[in-house]
Design a protein around this motif. Structure first.
Motif, PDB file in Angstrom:
ATOM      1  N   GLY A 226     -57.337 -40.159 -66.991  1.00 13.09           N
ATOM      2  CA  GLY A 226     -57.411 -39.061 -66.036  1.00 13.09           C
ATOM      3  C   GLY A 226     -57.807 -37.730 -66.618  1.00 13.09           C
ATOM      4  N   SER A 227     -57.760 -37.583 -67.947  1.00  9.09           N
ATOM      5  CA  SER A 227     -58.069 -36.294 -68.560  1.00  9.09           C
ATOM      6  C   SER A 227     -59.552 -35.955 -68.443  1.00  9.09           C
ATOM      7  CB  SER A 227     -57.636 -36.289 -70.025  1.00  9.09           C
ATOM      8  OG  SER A 227     -57.912 -35.032 -70.616  1.00  9.09           O
ATOM      9  N   LEU A 228     -60.405 -36.910 -68.750  1.00 12.68           N
ATOM     10  CA  LEU A 228     -61.843 -36.666 -68.653  1.00 12.68           C
ATOM     11  C   LEU A 228     -62.234 -36.323 -67.220  1.00 12.68           C
ATOM     12  CD1 LEU A 228     -64.648 -36.661 -69.951  1.00 12.68           C
ATOM     13  CD2 LEU A 228     -64.784 -39.120 -69.492  1.00 12.68           C
ATOM     14  N   GLU A 229     -61.687 -37.065 -66.269  1.00 10.82           N
ATOM     15  CA  GLU A 229     -62.014 -36.829 -64.868  1.00 10.82           C
ATOM     16  C   GLU A 229     -61.571 -35.431 -64.421  1.00 10.82           C
ATOM     17  OE1 GLU A 229     -62.036 -41.064 -65.738  1.00 10.82           O
ATOM     18  OE2 GLU A 229     -60.564 -39.482 -66.129  1.00 10.82           O
ATOM     19  N   LEU A 230     -60.379 -35.007 -64.898  1.00  9.06           N
ATOM     20  CA  LEU A 230     -59.916 -33.662 -64.563  1.00  9.06           C
ATOM     21  C   LEU A 230     -60.838 -32.615 -65.174  1.00  9.06           C
ATOM     22  CD1 LEU A 230     -57.929 -31.625 -63.409  1.00  9.06           C
ATOM     23  CD2 LEU A 230     -56.517 -31.935 -65.459  1.00  9.06           C
ATOM     24  N   GLY A 231     -61.258 -32.834 -66.407  1.00  6.96           N
ATOM     25  CA  GLY A 231     -62.166 -31.896 -67.049  1.00  6.96           C
ATOM     26  C   GLY A 231     -63.464 -31.735 -66.278  1.00  6.96           C
ATOM     27  N   LEU A 232     -64.023 -32.836 -65.821  1.00  9.77           N
ATOM     28  CA  LEU A 232     -65.259 -32.783 -65.043  1.00  9.77           C
ATOM     29  C   LEU A 232     -65.042 -32.050 -63.725  1.00  9.77           C
ATOM     30  CD1 LEU A 232     -66.522 -36.426 -65.689  1.00  9.77           C
ATOM     31  CD2 LEU A 232     -67.580 -34.309 -66.527  1.00  9.77           C
ATOM     32  N   GLU A 233     -63.892 -32.278 -63.114  1.00  5.58           N
ATOM     33  CA  GLU A 233     -63.569 -31.582 -61.859  1.00  5.58           C
ATOM     34  C   GLU A 233     -63.521 -30.077 -62.072  1.00  5.58           C
ATOM     35  OE1 GLU A 233     -59.614 -30.671 -59.266  1.00  5.58           O
ATOM     36  OE2 GLU A 233     -59.790 -32.716 -60.060  1.00  5.58           O
ATOM     37  N   ILE A 234     -62.901 -29.660 -63.183  1.00 10.69           N
ATOM     38  CA  ILE A 234     -62.784 -28.227 -63.464  1.00 10.69           C
ATOM     39  C   ILE A 234     -64.155 -27.613 -63.727  1.00 10.69           C
ATOM     40  CG2 ILE A 234     -61.889 -26.540 -65.109  1.00 10.69           C
ATOM     41  CD1 ILE A 234     -59.425 -28.380 -65.386  1.00 10.69           C
ATOM     42  N   LEU A 235     -65.025 -28.313 -64.429  1.00  6.41           N
ATOM     43  CA  LEU A 235     -66.362 -27.785 -64.682  1.00  6.41           C
ATOM     44  C   LEU A 235     -67.154 -27.619 -63.386  1.00  6.41           C
ATOM     45  CD1 LEU A 235     -65.673 -28.233 -67.673  1.00  6.41           C
ATOM     46  CD2 LEU A 235     -67.991 -29.115 -67.993  1.00  6.41           C
ATOM     47  N   ARG A 236     -67.073 -28.600 -62.492  1.00  6.29           N
ATOM     48  CA  ARG A 236     -67.774 -28.492 -61.209  1.00  6.29           C
ATOM     49  C   ARG A 236     -67.221 -27.319 -60.400  1.00  6.29           C
ATOM     50  NH1 ARG A 236     -66.607 -34.176 -61.170  1.00  6.29           N
ATOM     51  NH2 ARG A 236     -68.388 -35.394 -61.932  1.00  6.29           N
ATOM     52  N   TRP A 237     -65.899 -27.201 -60.394  1.00 10.30           N
ATOM     53  CA  TRP A 237     -65.266 -26.094 -59.685  1.00 10.30           C
ATOM     54  C   TRP A 237     -65.658 -24.761 -60.312  1.00 10.30           C
ATOM     55  CZ3 TRP A 237     -62.034 -22.523 -61.877  1.00 10.30           C
ATOM     56  CH2 TRP A 237     -61.408 -21.621 -60.992  1.00 10.30           C
ATOM     57  N   GLY A 238     -65.599 -24.687 -61.651  1.00 15.83           N
ATOM     58  CA  GLY A 238     -65.885 -23.443 -62.351  1.00 15.83           C
ATOM     59  C   GLY A 238     -67.310 -22.970 -62.161  1.00 15.83           C
ATOM     60  N   GLU A 239     -68.229 -23.905 -62.086  1.00 18.43           N
ATOM     61  CA  GLU A 239     -69.638 -23.554 -61.890  1.00 18.43           C
ATOM     62  C   GLU A 239     -69.839 -22.833 -60.561  1.00 18.43           C
ATOM     63  OE1 GLU A 239     -73.926 -25.768 -62.608  1.00 18.43           O
ATOM     64  OE2 GLU A 239     -72.189 -26.964 -62.019  1.00 18.43           O
ATOM     65  N   GLU A 240     -69.052 -23.208 -59.564  1.00 18.02           N
ATOM     66  CA  GLU A 240     -69.186 -22.626 -58.239  1.00 18.02           C
ATOM     67  C   GLU A 240     -68.347 -21.360 -58.057  1.00 18.02           C
ATOM     68  OE1 GLU A 240     -71.196 -23.610 -55.802  1.00 18.02           O
ATOM     69  OE2 GLU A 240     -72.004 -25.198 -57.111  1.00 18.02           O
ATOM     70  N   ASN A 241     -67.265 -21.235 -58.812  1.00 13.46           N
ATOM     71  CA  ASN A 241     -66.287 -20.195 -58.508  1.00 13.46           C
ATOM     72  C   ASN A 241     -66.117 -19.117 -59.573  1.00 13.46           C
ATOM     73  OD1 ASN A 241     -64.773 -21.140 -55.880  1.00 13.46           O
ATOM     74  ND2 ASN A 241     -65.081 -22.982 -57.110  1.00 13.46           N
ATOM     75  N   THR A 242     -66.705 -19.286 -60.748  1.00 16.32           N
ATOM     76  CA  THR A 242     -66.591 -18.271 -61.798  1.00 16.32           C
ATOM     77  C   THR A 242     -67.935 -18.072 -62.486  1.00 16.32           C
ATOM     78  OG1 THR A 242     -66.109 -19.722 -63.693  1.00 16.32           O
ATOM     79  CG2 THR A 242     -64.246 -19.147 -62.258  1.00 16.32           C
ATOM     80  N   SER A 243     -68.009 -17.052 -63.323  1.00 18.38           N
ATOM     81  CA  SER A 243     -69.225 -16.799 -64.103  1.00 18.38           C
ATOM     82  C   SER A 243     -69.058 -17.231 -65.560  1.00 18.38           C
ATOM     83  CB  SER A 243     -69.581 -15.309 -64.048  1.00 18.38           C
ATOM     84  OG  SER A 243     -68.506 -14.527 -64.572  1.00 18.38           O
ATOM     85  N   LEU A 244     -67.970 -17.928 -65.873  1.00 18.09           N
ATOM     86  CA  LEU A 244     -67.714 -18.384 -67.233  1.00 18.09           C
ATOM     87  C   LEU A 244     -68.652 -19.517 -67.633  1.00 18.09           C
ATOM     88  CD1 LEU A 244     -63.801 -18.688 -67.188  1.00 18.09           C
ATOM     89  CD2 LEU A 244     -65.132 -16.842 -68.232  1.00 18.09           C
ATOM     90  N   SER A 245     -68.874 -19.662 -68.929  1.00 16.12           N
ATOM     91  CA  SER A 245     -69.439 -20.887 -69.476  1.00 16.12           C
ATOM     92  C   SER A 245     -68.281 -21.845 -69.738  1.00 16.12           C
ATOM     93  CB  SER A 245     -70.183 -20.612 -70.780  1.00 16.12           C
ATOM     94  OG  SER A 245     -71.365 -19.863 -70.540  1.00 16.12           O
ATOM     95  N   TYR A 246     -68.562 -23.150 -69.622  1.00 18.32           N
ATOM     96  CA  TYR A 246     -67.537 -24.167 -69.847  1.00 18.32           C
ATOM     97  C   TYR A 246     -68.072 -25.236 -70.792  1.00 18.32           C
ATOM     98  CZ  TYR A 246     -65.068 -22.362 -65.722  1.00 18.32           C
ATOM     99  OH  TYR A 246     -64.401 -21.565 -64.825  1.00 18.32           O
ATOM    100  N   HIS A 247     -67.178 -25.781 -71.602  1.00 12.73           N
ATOM    101  CA  HIS A 247     -67.523 -26.932 -72.443  1.00 12.73           C
ATOM    102  C   HIS A 247     -66.381 -27.930 -72.361  1.00 12.73           C
ATOM    103  CE1 HIS A 247     -68.323 -28.796 -76.652  1.00 12.73           C
ATOM    104  NE2 HIS A 247     -68.962 -29.461 -75.707  1.00 12.73           N
ATOM    105  N   LEU A 248     -66.695 -29.122 -71.894  1.00 20.26           N
ATOM    106  CA  LEU A 248     -65.715 -30.212 -71.876  1.00 20.26           C
ATOM    107  C   LEU A 248     -65.921 -31.041 -73.125  1.00 20.26           C
ATOM    108  CD1 LEU A 248     -63.568 -32.053 -70.731  1.00 20.26           C
ATOM    109  CD2 LEU A 248     -65.265 -33.037 -69.184  1.00 20.26           C
ATOM    110  N   CYS A 249     -65.034 -30.847 -74.088  1.00 19.16           N
ATOM    111  CA  CYS A 249     -65.129 -31.505 -75.396  1.00 19.16           C
ATOM    112  C   CYS A 249     -64.381 -32.836 -75.332  1.00 19.16           C
ATOM    113  CB  CYS A 249     -64.537 -30.603 -76.467  1.00 19.16           C
ATOM    114  SG  CYS A 249     -64.715 -31.214 -78.153  1.00 19.16           S
TER     115      CYS A 249
END
Length: 360
Positions: A226-249
């Motif tokens: 579930g960790s990888l899936e949560l990370g991907l969810e946060i990146l999709r959300w972040g792309e739409e809702n913030t101006s931050l860069s994200y890296h899912l390591c």
């Protein structure tokens, strides 16, 4: 969101510290195991939870050890970690200063901290010696604690200095909303990025993770379901809702890319003439083991006429090292209790053995 090419996922720009890390060009400088927190998911081994210093796998006794390890790795930068490096601030500041003096201002240094000790005075000391990037890891998963409130207030201090500021937290399943809250805070403050790490188990945190209902994804992986899936969810959300860069390591990045690339950089600088460097960056060679190493060495040099530069008498490990081709010939020619093996080892300070195959 896009794939990075390193088994990870990116929104925006990869932080500079990560760009060098995936190339295996970042020295991992562990300045202390001391930490103001005790996170249930902390993977540190018991011997690293003490006030100890390591550069990669090398235990450090002097600053010269750090410089030597960086040279062997051909490091282009360092990631300063712990524990919390600010728990031993003077030591951490000194190490950053020496690395910059020896390798120049372009030697990129980033640092991980809880934020608990990130007072403006402490951050100013880090900035003055040339720290390039700081990554905060507040205790998001214990938000009602007094320490968490201190950490959040202290993060604001980092924006008084001209360096890259970001966050780095594990993707702990069932805690996605807390991570999103942190992302929004970072975005509001003007941070550049948020790194999300796939949660992994170790010998020290496995029991705590299982007790909380977390499980590894398989017998072959240390990643948590579930960790990888949560990370991907946060990146999709972040792309739409913030101006931050994200890296899912991901866990795979650490093993298949970062570690392998670091080993390759090190192997070419530590390999002896009789060693082969494998595609994975390990060292492959042969060894002979016998109860009287001096007698065996004399036999190989004087009677078998093996050139001395092809042999290394390793008393610490109780063996004589040599080219594989030589060992293959000797194994058929030498009688008695001499044992020959082909071994494969990491080129790191601790020279962990990966594989051992008997010849005779």
């Amino acid at each position: 969101m896009r794939e990075s090419g390193y088994y990870s996922y990116v929104v925006g720009e990869l932080p500079q510290g990560c760009k060098l890390c995936v190339k295996g060009a970042k020295l991992v400088l562990f300045t202390t195991g001391a930490c103001p927190r005790n996170c249930f998911y902390c993977p540190l081994s018991p011997w690293r939870r003490e006030d100890v210093v390591y550069a990669n796998e090398r235990p450090i006794k002097s600053i010269d050890d750090i410089i030597e390890e960086a040279k062997i790795q051909e490091a282009l930068g360092a990631g300063v970690t712990g524990g919390d490096p600010l728990a031993r601030l003077d030591r951490t500041v000194e190490y950053i200063k020496v690395l910059k003096e020896n390798f120049g201002e372009k030697f990129h240094i980033h640092l991980y901290t809880t934020g608990a000790l990130a007072t403006k005075e402490n951050l100013e000391k880090l900035y003055d010696v040339g720290l390039d990037e700081i990554r905060f890891h507040p205790d998001l998963f214990n938000p009602n604690s007094r320490l968490f409130k201190v950490e959040i207030e202290n993060i604001k201090n980092a924006f008084d200095f001209d360096w890259d500021v970001g966050g780095e937290v594990p993707a702990v399943p069932r805690h996605g909303e807390k991570i999103k809250w942190f992302a929004e805070l970072l975005d509001k403050l003007g941070a550049k990025f948020l790194n999300i790490n796939e949660l992994e188990f170790s010998e020290t945190n496995l029991r705590a993770l299982i007790t909380r209902g977390y499980q590894p994804i398989s017998d072959e992986s240390s990643a948590i379901k579930g960790s990888l899936e949560l990370g991907l969810e946060i990146l999709r959300w972040g792309e739409e809702n913030t101006s931050l860069s994200y890296h899912l390591c991901t866990a795979k990045l650490k093993d298949a890319v970062q570690l392998k690339n670091r080993l390759r950089r090190m192997a070419k600088n530590v390999a002896k003439p009789y060693m082969e460097i494998t595609e994975d960056g390990t060292l492959k060679f042969a060894v002979a083991e016998y109860e009287d190493l001096d007698e065996l060495y004399h036999l190989l040099v004087e009677e078998a006429e093996i050139p001395k530069e092809w042999l290394y008498l390793n008393r610490e490990k109780g063996r004589i090292e040599m080219p594989i081709e030589v060992a293959l010939e000797l194994a058929d020619a030498i009688e008695g209790n001499v044992k020959f093996y082909i071994v494969e080892e990491y080129p790191t300070w601790d020279r962990i053995e990966v594989e051992r195959t008997p010849i005779n």
